[in-house]
Design a protein around this motif. Sequence first.
Motif, PDB file in Angstrom:
ATOM      1  N   ILE A  34      80.636  31.618  -1.734  1.00  0.00           N
ATOM      2  CA  ILE A  34      81.432  30.399  -1.606  1.00  0.00           C
ATOM      3  C   ILE A  34      80.501  29.322  -1.075  1.00  0.00           C
ATOM      4  CG2 ILE A  34      83.337  29.250  -0.423  1.00  0.00           C
ATOM      5  CD1 ILE A  34      84.819  31.866  -0.368  1.00  0.00           C
ATOM      6  N   ILE A  35      80.337  28.266  -1.821  1.00  0.00           N
ATOM      7  CA  ILE A  35      79.403  27.205  -1.468  1.00  0.00           C
ATOM      8  C   ILE A  35      80.164  25.904  -1.316  1.00  0.00           C
ATOM      9  CG2 ILE A  35      77.377  25.891  -2.204  1.00  0.00           C
ATOM     10  CD1 ILE A  35      76.537  28.336  -3.843  1.00  0.00           C
ATOM     11  N   GLY A  36      80.020  25.273  -0.163  1.00  0.00           N
ATOM     12  CA  GLY A  36      80.606  23.958   0.070  1.00  0.00           C
ATOM     13  C   GLY A  36      79.507  22.965   0.391  1.00  0.00           C
ATOM     14  N   LYS A  37      79.428  21.889  -0.358  1.00  0.00           N
ATOM     15  CA  LYS A  37      78.362  20.906  -0.146  1.00  0.00           C
ATOM     16  C   LYS A  37      78.928  19.503  -0.313  1.00  0.00           C
ATOM     17  CE  LYS A  37      73.729  19.536  -1.745  1.00  0.00           C
ATOM     18  NZ  LYS A  37      74.047  18.080  -1.721  1.00  0.00           N
ATOM     19  N   ALA A  38      78.672  18.666   0.668  1.00  0.00           N
ATOM     20  CA  ALA A  38      79.112  17.273   0.591  1.00  0.00           C
ATOM     21  C   ALA A  38      78.150  16.484  -0.285  1.00  0.00           C
ATOM     22  CB  ALA A  38      79.195  16.672   1.988  1.00  0.00           C
ATOM     23  N   GLY A  39      78.606  15.327  -0.739  1.00  0.00           N
ATOM     24  CA  GLY A  39      77.813  14.518  -1.649  1.00  0.00           C
ATOM     25  C   GLY A  39      76.667  13.790  -0.977  1.00  0.00           C
ATOM     26  N   ASP A  40      75.598  13.579  -1.758  1.00  0.00           N
ATOM     27  CA  ASP A  40      74.457  12.798  -1.290  1.00  0.00           C
ATOM     28  C   ASP A  40      74.715  11.305  -1.496  1.00  0.00           C
ATOM     29  OD1 ASP A  40      73.141  15.219  -0.785  1.00  0.00           O
ATOM     30  OD2 ASP A  40      72.293  15.266  -2.812  1.00  0.00           O
TER      31      ASP A  40
END
Length: 301
Positions: free
Chosen positions: A242-248
């Motif tokens: 499960i990968i959660g990444k906010a935007g650049d």
Amino acid sequence: ATGGKAGTSGLVSLKTGKAVNGNSGDVSVSTGDSDAGASGNLDFSTGTGKGGNGGDMAFLVGAGDKDVGGAIAFAAGASSDKSGGAISLVTGGGTGVGSGDFTIDTAAGKLTGKIVLTSGQSSAGASGRMDIKTGVAKGGAGGDIQLLVGDGDKGVGGAITIKTGKSTASSSGALSLSTAAAGTLGTTGAVTITTGIAKGANNNVKNSGAITLTTGSATNGRGGDISLLVGSGTNAGAGGSIIGKAGDSTDQSGGSIEFTTGAGVTTSSGAFLVKTAVTKASKRESGKILLQTGNGEKDTS
């Protein structure tokens, strides 16, 4: 009549006369009533073509310069004893290529007409089901189903709404979105939910659309859960991540990630638990928990 060896068969024309100061006459074709059996059939068919196309069949309504255009209505017969009659529209089969296309379309205009597909209301049971599916393929891929909304040059684009039915006595209907099981040599299909790209011109800031997952409020019970569960991996495959990444951002700070537990009005707020699973392998450690910030670069300008 039968045509000659080098000609066509005769033409049959059935029409009413032209009206100068009123409505033109009706044309009525019907079979008689039956008091002790089924009424007669009414068949419209074109002949078979050898060395050419089969004849077309067209139902055309005349144009009018006032009021709405004329309608075409198909209604199957009702029954006081059993189910009402069915309506079946099937394209022709093609032994050499493919079967014929089936197109339902409204005419172009200042405002185009709607297309409405509904099943009738039921007074003593479940209403009719509506199935949209493509056929099984042998020697090729299964057919796609596409739901596409037309573009607009003014205002917002058209929306797509999928909503289950409610019940006054029980639960509302479920909404299930899933891909089919994989074959022996492939993987299961992916499920992708994305919003479109936003392009702002001349310093006009345009944000891309949000994706929101919420459950409804409950007045006499607990609110619904939201679960993110990954399937297990067997043999040589690891469990899915499960990968959660906010935007650049190239101009402002990167996006944040925030998790907040629910507040309790008369008791404590919800707990926040982060843990790794218990390992079942002999002499193996359970997974690590790492918290770290990214590397920073000094401004050398």
